[in-house]
Design an enzyme around this catalytic site. Structure first.
Site, PDB file in Angstrom:
ATOM      1  CG  ASP A  36    -100.671  80.079  95.314  1.00 33.38           C
ATOM      2  OD1 ASP A  36    -101.914  80.128  95.364  1.00 33.38           O
ATOM      3  OD2 ASP A  36     -99.931  80.330  96.280  1.00 33.38           O
ATOM      4  CG  MET A  70    -104.971  82.138  90.964  1.00 31.97           C
ATOM      5  SD  MET A  70    -103.666  82.811  92.008  1.00 31.97           S
ATOM      6  CE  MET A  70    -102.865  81.299  92.536  1.00 31.97           C
ATOM      7  CG  ASP A 177    -104.386  82.618  99.015  1.00 35.21           C
ATOM      8  OD1 ASP A 177    -103.320  83.071  99.466  1.00 35.21           O
ATOM      9  OD2 ASP A 177    -104.462  81.981  97.941  1.00 35.21           O
TER      10      ASP A 177
HETATM   11  C1  DX5 Z   1    -101.714  84.967  95.548  1.00 36.33           C
HETATM   12  C2  DX5 Z   1    -101.655  83.529  95.991  1.00 36.33           C
HETATM   13  C3  DX5 Z   1    -101.330  83.363  97.413  1.00 36.33           C
HETATM   14  C4  DX5 Z   1     -99.999  83.927  97.841  1.00 36.33           C
HETATM   15  C5  DX5 Z   1    -100.144  84.359  99.259  1.00 36.33           C
HETATM   16  O1  DX5 Z   1    -102.311  85.028  94.304  1.00 36.33           O
HETATM   17  O2  DX5 Z   1    -102.886  82.896  95.767  1.00 36.33           O
HETATM   18  O3  DX5 Z   1    -101.466  82.016  97.831  1.00 36.33           O
HETATM   19  O4  DX5 Z   1     -98.931  83.032  97.739  1.00 36.33           O
HETATM   20  O5  DX5 Z   1     -98.973  84.971  99.631  1.00 36.33           O
HETATM   21  P1  DX5 Z   1     -98.894  85.940 100.882  1.00 36.33           P
HETATM   22  O6  DX5 Z   1     -99.221  85.133 102.092  1.00 36.33           O
HETATM   23  O7  DX5 Z   1     -97.471  86.383 100.835  1.00 36.33           O
HETATM   24  O8  DX5 Z   1     -99.865  87.057 100.669  1.00 36.33           O
HETATM   25 ZN    ZN Z   2    -103.269  80.873  96.669  1.00 39.50          ZN
END
Ligand code: DX5
Ligand code: ZN
Length: 230
Positions: A36, A70, A177
């Site tokens: 991420d 992101m 996700d």
């Molecule tokens: C959030 C990220 C995710 C995050 C998911 O913006 O894109 O990949 O790490 O984490 P969990 O599984 O804890 O929701």
């Molecule tokens: Zn992610």
């Protein structure tokens, strides 16, 4: 359609021991490394860049690294991640002025390409670029942080995305996700998802008694997936 993929999000790993964490989660039976990338601009958080991806490759990680951008803008950083060893690169259509161009850029760099849809973002753009997409990633939380709760409306969106993908006849993975855990992974799979990112519910469930810390939790997820008729 190929097998289910479990993609642990290293956002919830212990960053002070990242190489070891990634080795452990892969030895525990996970498939991809979900990476991420946040820029404190497109999302209100700041994480890791190409250097860390490169470091994981140099550490010896050979599993696919699934880079989730992101960031805004996206194009400048795509070649850097390709060089750093990314296998796939996905981005949010809102973050690119020219979605078609960004998708082509990812493929030109030798990576698999993907689009990420926020909970409130319609799937519309997909129709026009489906020939340039290898992964459709549905956010089941608002991007920026791990540990949030799964937004149930994403299940209906997954069914719609599954239909679009099947109608296209293309080999496209449907990934989800946010808020995925062993309790809801089966239901999500039933909605047509084949690739599951999990951060806090996976890295948060490490056990010293497991040979590779995460064996039990990966197995719990696989057991739920095995119950789903496909
Ligand atoms: C959030 C990220 C995710 C995050 C998911 O913006 O894109 O990949 O790490 O984490 P969990 O599984 O804890 O929701
Ligand atoms: Zn992610």
């Amino acid at each position: 359609m190929s097998d289910y993929i479990i993609a642990p999000s290293i956002l919830s790993a212990d960053f002070a021991r990242l190489g070891e964490e990634v080795d452990n989660v892969l030895k525990s039976g996970a498939d991809w490394v979900h990476f991420d990338v946040m820029d404190n601009h497109y999302v209100p958080n700041l994480t890791i860049g190409p250097l860390v991806c490169d470091a994981l490759r140099k550490h010896g990680v050979t599993a696919p690294i699934d880079v989730h951008l992101m960031v805004k803008p996206v194009d400048r950083i795509i070649p850097d991640f390709a060089q750093a060893g990314a296998t796939s690169i996905t981005f949010h259509p809102e973050a690119s002025e020219h979605v078609d161009r960004s998708l082509q850029l990812i493929r030109d760099q030798g990576c698999q390409s993907g689009l990420v849809f926020n909970p409130a973002t319609p799937l519309d753009v997909l129709e026009w670029v489906i020939d340039k997409v290898d992964i459709v990633l549905l956010m089941s939380v608002n991007p920026g942080f791990g540990g949030q709760k799964f937004i149930p409306a994403t299940l209906e969106k997954a069914r719609q995305a599954r239909e679009i993908i099947d109608r296209s006849g293309r080999d496209i993975r449907l990934e989800i996700d946010g808020g995925v855990n062993a309790d809801n992974i089966g239901e999500i799979a039933k909605a047509g998802v084949d690739t599951f990112v999990s951060g806090s519910a996976l890295f948060g469930k490490g056990q010293d008694s497991d040979p590779n810390r995460y064996d039990s939790i990966v197995k719990a997820m696989r057991d739920e997936l095995a119950k789903v008729k496909r």
